[in-house]
Design a protein around this motif. Structure first.
Motif, PDB file in Angstrom:
ATOM      1  N   ARG A  36       0.840  -1.193   0.000  1.00 50.51           N
ATOM      2  CA  ARG A  36       0.000   0.000   0.000  1.00 50.51           C
ATOM      3  C   ARG A  36       0.876   1.244   0.000  1.00 50.51           C
ATOM      4  NH1 ARG A  36      -2.269  -2.214   4.186  1.00 50.51           N
ATOM      5  NH2 ARG A  36      -3.908  -3.707   3.745  1.00 50.51           N
ATOM      6  N   PHE A  78       1.223   5.177   0.986  1.00 53.35           N
ATOM      7  CA  PHE A  78       0.693   6.195   1.896  1.00 53.35           C
ATOM      8  C   PHE A  78       1.403   7.517   1.676  1.00 53.35           C
ATOM      9  CE2 PHE A  78      -0.303   2.256   4.052  1.00 53.35           C
ATOM     10  CZ  PHE A  78      -1.606   2.485   4.469  1.00 53.35           C
ATOM     11  N   PRO A  79       0.733   8.610   1.974  1.00 53.49           N
ATOM     12  CA  PRO A  79       1.369   9.922   1.850  1.00 53.49           C
ATOM     13  C   PRO A  79       1.961  10.376   3.188  1.00 53.49           C
ATOM     14  CG  PRO A  79      -0.979  10.205   2.143  1.00 53.49           C
ATOM     15  CD  PRO A  79      -0.703   8.730   2.265  1.00 53.49           C
ATOM     16  N   GLN A 101      -3.975  17.046   1.240  1.00 50.23           N
ATOM     17  CA  GLN A 101      -3.747  15.634   1.538  1.00 50.23           C
ATOM     18  C   GLN A 101      -3.178  15.511   2.946  1.00 50.23           C
ATOM     19  OE1 GLN A 101      -4.085  12.396  -0.214  1.00 50.23           O
ATOM     20  NE2 GLN A 101      -3.821  12.043   1.965  1.00 50.23           N
ATOM     21  N   PRO A 102      -3.996  15.034   3.913  1.00 50.61           N
ATOM     22  CA  PRO A 102      -3.441  14.838   5.251  1.00 50.61           C
ATOM     23  C   PRO A 102      -2.427  13.695   5.235  1.00 50.61           C
ATOM     24  CG  PRO A 102      -5.751  14.165   5.172  1.00 50.61           C
ATOM     25  CD  PRO A 102      -5.393  14.646   3.812  1.00 50.61           C
ATOM     26  N   PRO A 103      -1.374  13.791   6.056  1.00 51.38           N
ATOM     27  CA  PRO A 103      -0.405  12.699   6.107  1.00 51.38           C
ATOM     28  C   PRO A 103      -1.022  11.451   6.727  1.00 51.38           C
ATOM     29  CG  PRO A 103       0.097  14.336   7.773  1.00 51.38           C
ATOM     30  CD  PRO A 103      -1.008  14.892   6.946  1.00 51.38           C
ATOM     31  N   PHE A 104      -0.358  10.305   6.522  1.00 60.91           N
ATOM     32  CA  PHE A 104      -0.954   9.021   6.921  1.00 60.91           C
ATOM     33  C   PHE A 104      -1.209   8.930   8.417  1.00 60.91           C
ATOM     34  CE2 PHE A 104       3.398   8.422   7.987  1.00 60.91           C
ATOM     35  CZ  PHE A 104       3.419   7.480   8.998  1.00 60.91           C
ATOM     36  N   ASP A 105      -0.436   9.704   9.230  1.00 59.18           N
ATOM     37  CA  ASP A 105      -0.590   9.563  10.674  1.00 59.18           C
ATOM     38  C   ASP A 105      -1.519  10.622  11.263  1.00 59.18           C
ATOM     39  OD1 ASP A 105       1.114  11.527  10.006  1.00 59.18           O
ATOM     40  OD2 ASP A 105       2.719  10.974  11.385  1.00 59.18           O
ATOM     41  N   PHE A 160      -6.908  11.140   8.665  1.00 62.98           N
ATOM     42  CA  PHE A 160      -6.440  10.523   7.427  1.00 62.98           C
ATOM     43  C   PHE A 160      -7.425   9.450   6.994  1.00 62.98           C
ATOM     44  CE2 PHE A 160      -4.193   6.982   5.380  1.00 62.98           C
ATOM     45  CZ  PHE A 160      -3.756   7.637   4.248  1.00 62.98           C
ATOM     46  N   ILE A 187      -5.810   8.042   0.417  1.00 64.69           N
ATOM     47  CA  ILE A 187      -5.286   9.106  -0.434  1.00 64.69           C
ATOM     48  C   ILE A 187      -6.455   9.901  -0.999  1.00 64.69           C
ATOM     49  CG2 ILE A 187      -4.136   9.544  -2.630  1.00 64.69           C
ATOM     50  CD1 ILE A 187      -2.193   7.340  -1.885  1.00 64.69           C
ATOM     51  N   LEU A 190       4.076  14.747  -2.156  1.00 59.54           N
ATOM     52  CA  LEU A 190       3.162  14.045  -1.250  1.00 59.54           C
ATOM     53  C   LEU A 190       3.910  13.122  -0.290  1.00 59.54           C
ATOM     54  CD1 LEU A 190       0.303  13.095  -3.759  1.00 59.54           C
ATOM     55  CD2 LEU A 190       0.218  14.830  -1.975  1.00 59.54           C
ATOM     56  N   LYS A 191       5.214  13.017  -0.482  1.00 60.82           N
ATOM     57  CA  LYS A 191       6.044  12.121   0.346  1.00 60.82           C
ATOM     58  C   LYS A 191       5.445  10.715   0.404  1.00 60.82           C
ATOM     59  CE  LYS A 191       8.196  15.600   3.264  1.00 60.82           C
ATOM     60  NZ  LYS A 191       7.473  16.819   2.777  1.00 60.82           N
ATOM     61  N   LEU A 192       5.229  10.174  -0.771  1.00 58.75           N
ATOM     62  CA  LEU A 192       4.608   8.854  -0.836  1.00 58.75           C
ATOM     63  C   LEU A 192       5.614   7.779  -0.487  1.00 58.75           C
ATOM     64  CD1 LEU A 192       2.587   9.261  -4.153  1.00 58.75           C
ATOM     65  CD2 LEU A 192       1.762   9.444  -1.806  1.00 58.75           C
ATOM     66  N   PHE A 193       5.140   6.752   0.160  1.00 61.35           N
ATOM     67  CA  PHE A 193       5.998   5.598   0.441  1.00 61.35           C
ATOM     68  C   PHE A 193       5.166   4.333   0.416  1.00 61.35           C
ATOM     69  CE2 PHE A 193       4.798   4.738   4.912  1.00 61.35           C
ATOM     70  CZ  PHE A 193       4.046   5.875   5.162  1.00 61.35           C
ATOM     71  N   THR A 194       5.805   3.211   0.181  1.00 62.07           N
ATOM     72  CA  THR A 194       5.094   1.944   0.088  1.00 62.07           C
ATOM     73  C   THR A 194       5.354   1.108   1.329  1.00 62.07           C
ATOM     74  OG1 THR A 194       5.394   1.949  -2.286  1.00 62.07           O
ATOM     75  CG2 THR A 194       4.770  -0.130  -1.279  1.00 62.07           C
TER      76      THR A 194
END
Lengths: 424, 505
Positions: A74, A76-77, B313-317, B321, B324, B389-393
């Motif tokens: 997944r 996430f931003p 776009q709020p961050p994942f934490d 949230f 996306i 967006l500082k996306l990460f998987t």
């Protein structure tokens, strides 16, 4: 070119049908919620609308979706400090970063109950559904004073304003058809003859006959024409009759003990019970007379304001209230006119030696006249002397006498339902 | 450019003003070459908006309790102030119907007109999925037909009977689409005319399939092969055509739900693009108006205020949230494409040699027309956006106790993040792949479905409930087998209930 339309005046409430279907489907759940609400409310706002909660899983619509497990990636931003290869704890409970995104159920409702609002009307509907005053009888069919006008077919006489045009014309047509039968039959025969003769033309004989027959037909048709289009006796009138309406007059006597032994919480419970009763009767029976009696050592007939809000108190003699009730019934509510109901609430703590008088008054003066007598005893302890006396009555008047014990506020509504559930 | 007088200065809207704004916005949209259906703009109240919400945004729809459920929950949330209503709803129809709420200020109305009536509208008209799968001119008529037909069925067969079929169909709605085959366009007249014909034909056809007159021995051998011979992905279609016990009106209900599912199918695949496209255009058009002096600075400030909150776009934490935000991702990507075309960096030239420096409008029009979310992201998600967006998987393997970060926004990660994000928007990955595998034509008539396990992900806990619904439609036993790519059955579900068996390996 765009069209701009003002739709604000169009029908609102387009969803009403769907909403009702939803309520119907979850009736059982809503009833449960209503019950809880009734029990936990203060007396004054017992008849407000309510918030209804249904467990989400009961209202969910199932679809195929992935469960937890397997391998998934997944994105996430908002990465702050992660670098490739970092390992982090799996969030507990599947929330947050766990299940959710990707699976079909990410509606954001999570574990919460599904909550919505019903209005006062709906609330009361659910609250009093399937309840009734038992054994209500239509009394006083003779010497009825109220009438109802009903349509009852058609008559041949009446005032012009009741004229039924369709019926009148129909019967006129029927008459014309019936009376002209002979002529029309003759015309048919002559016409047949005519067409036969016409095939023989040109022939002098036939031509002569034809003119003759044509004259005959004309004469017959004239005769038919002379028939009146509408006649006096074609006229039909709507018939209205007056039928006596059996009255189903009912009165409810509310007897509440306000003696010193009744603590604040017991009184509160008693009042809640009567408020429920009051709401129920006002809502489901348009014409019902309510009589309020409160008693300690003396009984007194009071109005509803005083019944619910007065603070007067004293010792206990229950028979005073029953005697007063018997008098009221005898003087003002003859039992051949009235369906008589009595509800009594007490803590059952009576002055020694009075309870058996109560039994006597009930057995001899009240129960023979009443359709239904409901007694609730509000006590946490063992049954009091009044209860024991009443138990003997119950065997005698199994149908029309009911008694229940209430120990806490939560019992009120279930007991109330039991007392007034529909009896087949 | 010579400045012109602003169209209005206050925040109150009137119908004349809406008309003026619409005319100006239409002019600018044409200037940028947006091709749209004619617009029908309807002003409605918030209550009517809630009505529209709860019937999946359609101006009319058949009655069903689930829409009532949607309605009460919307109403509840709105009353408590937990949720603002959307500023608009737009319907993919011809003319394109958009709803404007009367509570909006003039600025918001202008924003909505630019966003919905020209943004979404041109997307509906241009995107290949919508062009292939939906027929904008017929949908309203079809819904009317469906509503009337279902109301008639309710009269004739009772609410419960109709509701049971609809419930079952809704459970399978996502499996009521043809993914690869172009459906025939539906016109209401044809629909009505063909419906009677279909009833009779289908009934006859099914009787043949279930014909129980014994056949000669030599034919028995052929019967060993499966029916259908190739797995069928469209469960509702299969049910409609082959369920042995359904009456013709029930088949018609299945068909209605299936058709509507098909209509919404493109929307589910183009959410990011569609919203991104609409946001990009309301931004571009309103700024264009501002440059011309037609709107005031105050207007543009108010507009920017709501625009930025929509594309945040709020961050994942963050506590709020919720995945996306398609508006943020789509808008960001659209703007980024324009940037790449107009001011490409060396990185862009390396990643996007074809579009760097090209005409931006041609490029995004081309993207809008020929992509869906999955392919759009795979093609156009730039390192710049991934950084922004500082996306990460995160790799989530149920066999290990921890989650692992497998890619972040650095040069070695861009490609992987892009692929992972694209995969996330692939409906094929999101929904379990379940197809009709076999019908026991000669035996107990049971229907067997097969779930093709993807990445070891099992089925969720409502599976049995769905099978119950399918059982209602099919009328005989239902089996569902979860099969690994190698073809071994890992787990099977049955309805009516048999003990759930886990095949040991």
């Amino acid at each position: 070119m765009s069209y701009i339309i003002d739709r604000r005046l169009n029908a609102k409430k387009k969803s009403t049908v769907n909403r009702q279907r939803f309520l119907r489907r979850y009736k059982a759940h809503i009833k449960r919620s209503v019950e809880e609400a009734v029990n936990s409310r203060s007396i004054t706002d017992i008849n407000q609308g309510s918030e209804i909660s249904i467990p989400s899983k009961d209202v969910s619509e199932p679809v195929f979706h992935h469960g937890n497990g397997g391998f998934r990636q997944r994105v996430f931003p908002g990465n702050k400090e992660f670098v490739v290869g970092d390992e982090i704890e799996r969030p507990q409970g599947g929330g947050g970063g766990g299940a959710g995104e990707g699976s079909a159920s990410n509606q954001g409702e999570g574990e919460d109950d599904f909550t919505f609002q019903i209005n006062q009307e709906e609330f009361l509907d659910f609250m009093f559904e399937d309840l009734e005053l038992p054994y209500m009888i239509k009394k006083q069919l003779r010497d009825a004073t109220s009438f109802e006008t009903r349509r009852a077919g058609f008559t041949n006489v009446g005032s012009p304003d009741k004229l039924n045009v369709v019926r009148s014309l129909r019967s006129a047509q029927a008459r014309r058809i019936a009376l002209s039968g002979k002529e029309r039959r003759e015309i048919r025969v002559l016409k047949k003859e005519l067409s036969q003769l016409q095939t023989m033309l040109p022939d002098d004989d036939a031509a002569l006959k034809i003119t003759d027959i044509e004259a005959q037909i004309e004469a017959l048709q004239k005769r038919i024409k002379r028939m009146p289009f509408i006649d006096e006796f074609d006229l039909k009138y709507n018939n209205l009759i007056r039928t006596p309406v059996p009255s189903s007059k009912a009165m409810m006597l509310c007897i509440m003990d306000v003696s010193g032994s009744m603590t604040q919480s017991i009184k509160d419970i008693a009042k809640r019970f009567f408020i429920l009763l009051y709401l129920f009767l006002n809502r489901n029976y348009k014409q019902i007379e309510l009589v309020f009696v409160r008693h300690h050592t003396h009984a007194k007939e009071v109005d509803e304001q005083e019944f619910f809000y007065s603070r007067e108190t004293g010792g206990t003699i229950v028979s005073s209230a029953l005697n007063l009730s018997a008098d009221i019934i005898r003087d003002r509510y003859p039992s051949n006119d009235w369906n008589i109901y009595v509800a009594q609430a007490s803590d059952g703590d009576n002055w020694d030696g009075d309870s058996h008088i109560c039994r006597q008054v009930l057995q001899e003066q009240i129960l023979p006249l009443a359709q239904y007598f409901a007694y609730i005893e509000i006590t946490t302890g063992p049954p009091q002397n009044l209860w024991l006396e009443y138990q003997q009555i119950q065997q005698q008047f199994e149908e029309s006498f009911a008694m229940h014990n209430i120990t806490e506020a939560a019992d009120i509504y279930p007991v109330f339902r039991k007392l007034f559930e529909k009896k087949e | 450019m010579k400045k012109r007088e602003p169209i209005s200065t206050g925040s109150e809207w009137t119908f004349e003003l809406i008309q003026k704004y619409d005319a100006e916005i239409a002019r600018v949209a044409e200037h940028y070459g947006l091709d749209t259906y004619p617009n029908q703009i309807e002003v409605i109240t918030s209550e009517q908006m809630m009505d529209a919400y709860s019937s999946v945004g359609m101006p009319l729809n058949y009655n069903h309790w689930s829409y009532g459920k949607q309605f009460v929950s919307t109403e509840q949330q709105y009353r408590r102030g937990q949720m603002g209503l959307a500023y608009e709803i737009v319907i993919n129809s011809d003319p394109c119907i958009s709803y404007l709420m009367e509570e909006n200020t003039m600025t918001m109305q202008a924003l909505v007109i630019a966003h919905a009536c020209y943004g979404h509208n041109s997307f509906f008209k241009g995107n290949y999925l919508f062009r292939t799968w939906t027929d904008a001119s017929a949908i309203i008529d079809y819904l009317l037909f469906a509503k009337n037909y279902i109301a008639k069925c309710e009269e004739r067969h009772g609410l419960e009977a109709v509701e049971q079929v609809l419930d079952a169909c809704h459970a399978l709605m996502n499996y009521g689409v043809n993914r690869y085959q172009r459906p025939q366009p539906i016109t209401p007249d044809e629909e009505k005319a063909r419906q009677a014909e279909r009833e009779e034909y289908v009934q006859r056809h099914i009787n043949q399939l279930w014909n129980t007159i014994p056949k000669k021995d030599e034919e028995e051998v052929i019967q060993e092969s499966r029916f259908p011979s190739d797995p069928e992905e469209n469960l509702l279609y299969f049910v409609e055509k082959n369920a042995p016990l359904l009456e013709s009106w029930q088949r018609e209900l299945v068909r209605i739900v299936r058709k509507i599912a098909q209509y919404f199918y493109p929307q589910r695949q183009t959410q990011v693009m569609n919203e991104g496209w609409a946001c990009f255009w309301h931004y571009t058009i309103l700024h264009h108006l501002h440059d011309e002096g037609l709107v005031t600075d105050g207007f543009i400030m108010e507009f920017l205020h709501s625009h930025t909150s929509v594309v945040y776009q709020p961050p994942f934490d963050a506590p709020y949230f919720n995945g996306i935000n398609p508006y943020a991702l789509g808008y960001g990507m659209m703007q980024d494409i324009r940037r790449i075309c107009e001011n490409p960096t060396d990185e862009d030239r390396e990643w996007f040699p074809d579009i760097a420096g090209s005409n931006w409008n041609d490029t995004i029009q081309d993207a809008m027309r020929n992509y869906k979310d999955e392919s759009f992201i795979l093609q156009f998600l730039s390192p710049n956006i991934i950084r922004e967006l500082k996306l990460f998987t995160i790799d989530d393997d149920s066999r290990s106790n921890t989650l692992q970060i497998s890619a972040i926004h650095n040069s070695s990660g861009y490609q992987r993040v892009r692929e992972n994000l694209a995969a996330q928007y692939n409906i094929g990955n999101r929904e379990p792949n379940i197809q009709v595998y076999n019908v026991n034509v000669r035996g107990d008539r049971s229907l067997t479905l097969r779930h093709y396990i993807h990445n070891g992900q099992p089925l969720g806990d409502s599976t049995l409930e769905v099978l119950k619904h399918l059982h209602v439609l099919w009328g005989f036993d239902i089996h569902l087998e979860s099969a690994t790519p190698e073809g071994t059955v890992q787990k099977s579900y049955h309805c009516p209930l048999q003990p759930e068996t886990a095949v040991a390996e």
